[in-house]
Scaffold this motif. Structure first.
Motif, mmCIF file in Angstrom:
data_model
loop_
_atom_site.group_PDB
_atom_site.id
_atom_site.type_symbol
_atom_site.label_atom_id
_atom_site.label_comp_id
_atom_site.label_asym_id
_atom_site.label_seq_id
_atom_site.Cartn_x
_atom_site.Cartn_y
_atom_site.Cartn_z
ATOM 1 N N ARG A 266 0.838 -1.194 0.000
ATOM 2 C CA ARG A 266 0.000 0.000 0.000
ATOM 3 C C ARG A 266 0.880 1.254 0.000
ATOM 4 O O ARG A 266 0.616 2.224 -0.728
ATOM 5 C CB ARG A 266 -0.919 0.005 1.226
ATOM 6 N N ILE B 234 2.382 1.843 -3.487
ATOM 7 C CA ILE B 234 1.413 2.435 -4.412
ATOM 8 C C ILE B 234 1.216 3.914 -4.103
ATOM 9 O O ILE B 234 1.106 4.748 -5.020
ATOM 10 C CB ILE B 234 0.084 1.663 -4.349
ATOM 11 N N GLU B 235 1.208 4.258 -2.828
ATOM 12 C CA GLU B 235 1.080 5.672 -2.461
ATOM 13 C C GLU B 235 2.276 6.473 -2.962
ATOM 14 O O GLU B 235 2.114 7.603 -3.471
ATOM 15 C CB GLU B 235 0.944 5.797 -0.946
ATOM 16 N N ALA C 99 -3.539 6.694 -12.308
ATOM 17 C CA ALA C 99 -4.481 5.728 -12.868
ATOM 18 C C ALA C 99 -4.090 5.302 -14.281
ATOM 19 O O ALA C 99 -4.574 4.277 -14.774
ATOM 20 C CB ALA C 99 -5.891 6.316 -12.872
ATOM 21 N N ASP D 27 -0.866 0.717 -15.120
ATOM 22 C CA ASP D 27 -1.293 -0.542 -14.537
ATOM 23 C C ASP D 27 -0.359 -0.894 -13.391
ATOM 24 O O ASP D 27 0.856 -0.645 -13.469
ATOM 25 C CB ASP D 27 -1.267 -1.660 -15.574
ATOM 26 N N LYS D 28 -0.897 -1.483 -12.340
ATOM 27 C CA LYS D 28 -0.098 -1.922 -11.196
ATOM 28 C C LYS D 28 0.007 -3.441 -11.234
ATOM 29 O O LYS D 28 -1.014 -4.142 -11.178
ATOM 30 C CB LYS D 28 -0.711 -1.476 -9.875
ATOM 31 N N GLY E 228 -5.427 -2.044 -5.270
ATOM 32 C CA GLY E 228 -5.347 -1.312 -6.529
ATOM 33 C C GLY E 228 -4.547 -2.006 -7.606
ATOM 34 O O GLY E 228 -4.296 -1.417 -8.660
ATOM 35 N N ASP F 241 -3.833 -4.194 -10.776
ATOM 36 C CA ASP F 241 -4.586 -4.518 -11.983
ATOM 37 C C ASP F 241 -4.213 -5.878 -12.559
ATOM 38 O O ASP F 241 -4.984 -6.457 -13.327
ATOM 39 C CB ASP F 241 -4.321 -3.461 -13.075
#
Length: 305
Positions: free
Chosen positions: A216, A219-220, A234, A237-238, A270, A272
């Motif tokens: 997390r 991603i932040e 956005a 892609d993650k 989050g 993908d």
């Protein structure tokens, strides 16, 4: 849920002794992408069969029709942007635009020392980051422009022609592996996807909950890097490459239900795309192939339900 499922096929089988069938089966099972590692040799596989990524992917492109293909990941450890760009443009052409380049700064290991002269020290983490910081923007240009000249500290390109360029426009997509601030900025500036394996410090003694918290945070930080670059996070892609987080007892591939729980927890963060290793008996990637195939064909529907 828009989660996608992909696989990594280790390049350890001769093409005519099961190698071709593995890639074709990946397509039949419906995986979004089939990746392979771009190494000269890797970990416990050093003294066994290990084939080159670009020729393997070229053969896979000829043997399949619609599955995406890619490296996970390529690095500057033994690559040069000029020659790599020519290989990638050719591979993108053979596959009719189905190639994704997973790329990162690289790490310690056999690839980091294979090309060294006697007595020469391998790059430090800072030096790897320095090389990557020059490598990736140059490769971006080489894949996007017909003619490129460049003179840098580590790499040069003297009126290099790459015509007709990639089938995918403006170039094939980059999936940038990064967790540190410099790498995340490169992912934000040049990536169409971002790749992580989690926090390596947690692999041996961490918990799944600590791993989720670390992911997390990554991603932040990716979001912050995108904001600083003037880009919407956005747009990237993650991608989570599994097998390197402290998820055991059960591990994600131990059972269908274990994977569904694992995938759901990470999709909620989050992610993908989740990438799982094709089972390989007698290795760290051993798993029940029937469970693996059920995951490939049913897990996403279970999550959507």
């Amino acid at each position: 849920m828009s989660l996608r499922l992909s696989t990594v096929i280790l390049p350890v089988r001769r093409w005519h002794e099961g190698g071709r069938q593995r890639w074709q089966r990946a397509e039949e099972l419906g995986f979004r992408t089939a990746y392979t590692y771009d190494h000269l040799s890797w970990r416990t596989f050093r003294d066994g069969p290990w084939f080159g990524a670009v020729p393997t992917l070229t053969a896979a492109a000829a043997a399949t029709d619609h599955i995406r293909l890619g490296t996970l990941v390529t690095s500057p450890n033994f690559r040069h942007p000029v020659t790599l760009a020519k290989d990638l443009i050719t591979l993108d052409d053979v596959s009719n635009g189905r190639i994704t380049l997973g790329i990162g700064a690289g790490g310690n290991g056999f690839d980091a020392t294979s090309l060294l002269h006697e007595g020469e020290e391998p790059w430090t983490p800072r030096e790897r980051a320095d090389h990557f910081g020059e490598f990736l923007p140059l490769l971006d240009r080489l894949l996007s422009e017909d003619v490129v000249s460049y003179e840098g500290k580590f790499y040069s390109a003297n009126e290099v022609r790459n015509i007709p360029g990639c089938v995918q426009r403006p170039r094939l997509p980059f999936a940038v592996a990064a967790t540190g601030p410099r790498g995340l900025k490169l992912a934000a500036a040049h990536g169409q996807a971002w790749v992580t394996t989690g926090d390596p410090k947690l692999f041996e003694t961490g918990t799944p909950e600590e791993s989720l918290a670390a992911l997390r945070g990554q991603i932040e930080r990716l979001g912050t890097a995108c904001e600083e670059t003037g880009r919407d996070v956005a747009e990237l892609d993650k991608v989570l490459l599994t097998g390197f987080t402290p998820d055991r007892d059960p591990a994600p591939l131990d059972s269908f239900d274990a994977f569904v729980d694992f995938a759901g927890n990470h999709a909620a963060l989050g992610f993908d795309e989740i990438v799982i290793h094709w089972p390989l008996p007698g290795t760290d990637f051993a798993a029940d192939e029937k469970v693996f195939e059920r995951i490939a064909t049913e897990a996403l529907a279970q999550l959507d339900g």
